[in-house]
Design a protein around this motif. Structure first.
Motif, mmCIF file in Angstrom:
data_model
loop_
_atom_site.group_PDB
_atom_site.id
_atom_site.type_symbol
_atom_site.label_atom_id
_atom_site.label_comp_id
_atom_site.label_asym_id
_atom_site.label_seq_id
_atom_site.Cartn_x
_atom_site.Cartn_y
_atom_site.Cartn_z
ATOM 1 N N ILE A 1 0.861 -1.178 0.000
ATOM 2 C CA ILE A 1 0.000 0.000 0.000
ATOM 3 C C ILE A 1 0.899 1.231 0.000
ATOM 4 N N GLN B 1 2.391 3.497 2.984
ATOM 5 C CA GLN B 1 1.886 2.910 4.219
ATOM 6 C C GLN B 1 2.661 1.657 4.614
ATOM 7 N N LYS C 1 -9.312 7.045 5.332
ATOM 8 C CA LYS C 1 -9.854 6.452 4.120
ATOM 9 C C LYS C 1 -9.684 4.931 4.135
ATOM 10 N N ARG D 1 -8.223 1.854 2.547
ATOM 11 C CA ARG D 1 -7.068 1.690 1.665
ATOM 12 C C ARG D 1 -7.052 0.343 0.941
ATOM 13 N N TRP D 2 -7.655 -0.681 1.547
ATOM 14 C CA TRP D 2 -7.581 -2.015 0.931
ATOM 15 C C TRP D 2 -8.663 -2.899 1.534
ATOM 16 N N GLY E 1 -6.419 3.926 6.702
ATOM 17 C CA GLY E 1 -5.204 4.708 6.584
ATOM 18 C C GLY E 1 -4.574 5.139 7.891
ATOM 19 N N GLU F 1 -12.665 1.032 -1.918
ATOM 20 C CA GLU F 1 -11.415 1.721 -1.585
ATOM 21 C C GLU F 1 -11.575 3.215 -1.847
#
Length: 384
Positions: A225, A228, A291, A293-294, A311, A373
């Motif tokens: 990511i 991250q 948010k 992210r995955w 996130g 996402e």
């Protein structure tokens, strides 16, 4: 005389049989049951005890195995009540659902749906019941024991949860080396994929002695990511059955498979720190926002029990047990003369892993099957 002899033999036979169980099948009843897919404590009580409402008796004997009576898993070995353990369960009102009818066991490695009966977890369990003084047939005394509150997060959800680590994943990991089973028929290629109950040869993590009975988490590396970290995806749990000796590999068996394990999988010690807490998160207003992210598995319609990575991280003060809401924000601008659209709640989720690189939540409530996402998420409750 011949008639008298027959009467004597019949009396003797009746005396012998009087001390025997009336039901031969019940006398040979097994004392354990291995859970299969679709089993519930409700059904097991009906099968073995003859009354589905006696399911708490089985739960009471297996509280070291069953964390929550609503969730039992294939492969678990449950002890059954023995002789002299009789019970009478309280009958529900006509048409009402039994307070303890548990959820059927899911497929191995599959997280169960969150479907508690009305009223949530039953408030009591039934302990061993002793017949009262003769006051009519079927009269019993029942001892009620309050249930301890359930843990804030479930250990199974924590262990199976993917999480964010530094790129490259944990350091000093061990490995699954090869199959420990000899094929009955010669195979064209060496076996390199494994499921529950398979034996494997392993190299333990660096610095680990790997004694018999030690368990390790098997995992594979997932996507990176941006800005991250990298996703670590647990694949199962292996248990050492023979420790490593000199320069020889240790032998282990796969005791749990979240997905198919392979020879490329790595091994690390199992981390369950914080899982046993029963403290509940407290509501907050205007919590931190982030948010999505995955989403694990890239499902078409993510829903309850799906894992989602956000996130934020533990550096932001996020802890296991915190709760988030995933939502669609109200538009910042609106067309002239039109009423503005409101904020739309999508899902409610609970933190099961928090690392310095990211936060993993499991979806525990669903309003709209539309998690994507980039969607917004906000803290709504924090652990004290």
């Amino acid at each position: 005389m011949r008639l008298l002899n027959r009467c004597i033999l019949a009396a003797l036979a009746a005396g012998v049989l009087a001390g025997q169980p009336l039901n031969a099948q019940e006398a040979a009843q097994p004392r354990t049951h291995t859970v299969k897919r679709g089993d519930t404590l409700w059904d097991l009580a009906q099968h073995y005890l003859g009354d589905a409402f006696l399911w708490p008796e089985i739960y009471r004997l297996n509280r070291d195995v069953v964390e929550d009576p609503h969730w039992i898993y294939p492969g678990e070995v449950l002890r059954l009540p023995g002789e002299g353990t009789q019970a009478v369960a309280e009958q529900p009102a006509p048409g009402a659902q039994a307070p303890g009818a548990p959820t059927p066991a899911p497929a191995a490695g599959q997280a169960p749906p969150s479907t508690l009966p009305p009223g949530g977890m039953p408030a009591t369990v039934f302990t061993k019941v002793v017949p009262a003084e003769p006051a009519g047939p079927g009269t019993y005394e029942v001892n009620l024991v309050p249930l301890e509150p359930a843990p804030t997060v479930r250990v199974g959800e924590v262990i199976a949860a993917p999480y964010v680590e530094r790129e490259g994943g944990p350091r000093g990991f061990g490995r699954i080396l090869k199959s420990g089973d000899l094929p009955g028929i010669a195979a064209a290629t060496e076996r390199n994929r494994f499921q529950a109950y398979d034996r494997v040869l392993i190299a333990p993590p660096v610095g680990q002695i790997a004694p018999e009975g030690e368990r390790y988490l098997a995992y594979k590396m997932g996507p990176i990511i941006e800005n991250q970290g990298q996703i670590v995806i647990p694949t199962g749990i292996v248990e050492v059955t023979r420790a490593a000796r000199a320069d020889t590999a240790a032998i282990a068996k796969v005791v749990s498979a979240f997905t198919e394990l392979s020879v490329t999988d790595r091994l690390i010690p199992i981390d369950t720190i914080g899982v046993s807490t029963r403290v509940r998160p407290e509501r907050v207003v205007r919590g931190q926002q982030t948010k999505v992210r995955w989403i694990y598995g890239e499902p078409v319609l993510p829903s309850v029990q799906n894992y989602v990575v956000l996130g934020l991280s533990s550096d932001n003060g996020i802890r296991m047990g915190d709760e988030f809401v995933i939502f669609l924000p109200a538009p910042k601008e609106r067309e002239e003369g039109r009423v503005a659209d409101p904020e739309i709640m999508i899902s409610k989720a609970q933190v099961v892993r928090a690392t310095p690189y990211g936060v993993t939540v499991v979806v525990i409530g669903q309003e709209q099957p539309a998690i994507k996402e980039g969607m917004s998420a906000r803290v709504i409750a924090r652990m004290p």
